[in-house]
Design an enzyme around this catalytic site. Structure first.
Site, mmCIF file in Angstrom:
data_model
loop_
_atom_site.group_PDB
_atom_site.id
_atom_site.type_symbol
_atom_site.label_atom_id
_atom_site.label_comp_id
_atom_site.label_asym_id
_atom_site.label_seq_id
_atom_site.Cartn_x
_atom_site.Cartn_y
_atom_site.Cartn_z
ATOM 1 N N ARG A 42 0.819 -1.211 0.019
ATOM 2 C CA ARG A 42 -0.001 -0.005 0.013
ATOM 3 C C ARG A 42 0.714 1.438 -0.074
ATOM 4 N NH1 ARG A 42 -2.528 4.328 0.311
ATOM 5 N NH2 ARG A 42 -4.731 4.445 1.223
ATOM 6 N N GLU A 50 -11.855 5.362 -5.180
ATOM 7 C CA GLU A 50 -12.062 3.689 -5.247
ATOM 8 C C GLU A 50 -12.879 3.485 -6.494
ATOM 9 O OE1 GLU A 50 -12.559 1.415 -1.933
ATOM 10 O OE2 GLU A 50 -10.660 2.903 -1.970
ATOM 11 N N ARG A 86 -0.920 -5.553 4.623
ATOM 12 C CA ARG A 86 -0.407 -4.869 3.572
ATOM 13 C C ARG A 86 1.129 -4.151 4.193
ATOM 14 N NH1 ARG A 86 -4.944 -1.725 0.897
ATOM 15 N NH2 ARG A 86 -4.947 -0.755 2.528
#
Length: 244
Positions: A42, A50, A86
């Site tokens: 990330r 999004e 992540r």
């Protein structure tokens, strides 16, 4: 040699505890997430639209053109992992911070939920550069109400926003949005803000009135360590923003 199951587990554990600083980019998941060696990374310092939102695809394509199938360097912040496990990192290619490039090109806003770090000033300057170019997420609204809907107050402690209409006419804010640095978004229903009037948006449950609206479904919105408010018209163009 071929890894035995136990070796494979040990390798994954080693990568988790000590992530590599140089990787090959195997896949672009979206505008702020990539994959290397089956590990999701990330991008730090940014948040991109999004799926289904304006400029989602453009941000993803930007990363694909920049770094897909290339070897890049990673630089980590104070937290190496998020709640989804992540890896969190800045991506560098040819000594250029790709995370910052996304902001400069209006495909991300800067985002520091865990607190500002040494790169924060560069991200803030990148956003200002983006505003000057009036591009993508930084494109200023030309809606007739955009010049006179003002942010009267942002009460971080109590999660309250007050907007004021300084126009000489009423403004229908239907489908306008308020968004923070991250994923939290408030969408106006068929709401009219009369000339000279205020509307208060509260982060709690309640019944909407002519001067009070409720941002439901969230326990809080404004992060105490720093955040931004973005008000956009129904076309997704920027009406105003406030950072702290």
């Amino acid at each position: 040699k071929r890894l035995e199951p136990s070796d494979d587990i040990a390798k994954k554990l080693e990568n988790f505890l000590n992530p590599p600083t140089q990787i090959h980019v195997d896949r672009i998941i979206d505008g702020d997430t990539i994959e290397s060696n089956n590990t999701s990374i990330r991008l730090l310092g940014i948040n991109t639209p999004e799926r289904g939102e304006i400029y989602y695809l453009e941000a993803k394509i930007f990363l694909e053109k920049k770094i897909l199938n290339k070897t890049v360097n990673l630089e980590f912040g104070k937290d190496k992992y998020d709640k989804y496990n992540r890896t969190l990192a800045y991506i560098f290619l040819d000594k250029k911070n790709i995370n910052i490039e996304l902001v400069k090109n209006g495909l991300a806003n800067y985002y520091f939920p865990s607190g500002k770090d040494i790169y924060y000033p560069e991200f803030k300057n990148a956003w200002k550069e983006c505003l000057n170019k009036n591009t993508n997420l930084c494109e200023i609204s030309i809606n007739k109400c955009a010049q006179c809907i003002l942010l009267k107050d942002l009460d971080i402690k109590n999660d309250i926003i007050i907007l004021h209409n300084s126009c000489s006419f009423s403004c229908n804010l239907k489908d306008w949005t308020i968004k923070d640095d991250g994923r939290k978004k408030f969408i106006f229903s068929d709401f009219k803000l009369n000339s000279g009037s205020d509307v208060e948006i509260k982060v709690k449950n309640g019944t909407n009135t002519n001067d009070t609206l409720f941002w439901k479904g969230e326990t809080y919105v404004w992060t105490k360590t720093g955040d931004s408010l973005f008000l956009r018209d129904k076309e997704g163009k920027l009406v105003l923003w406030k950072s702290y």
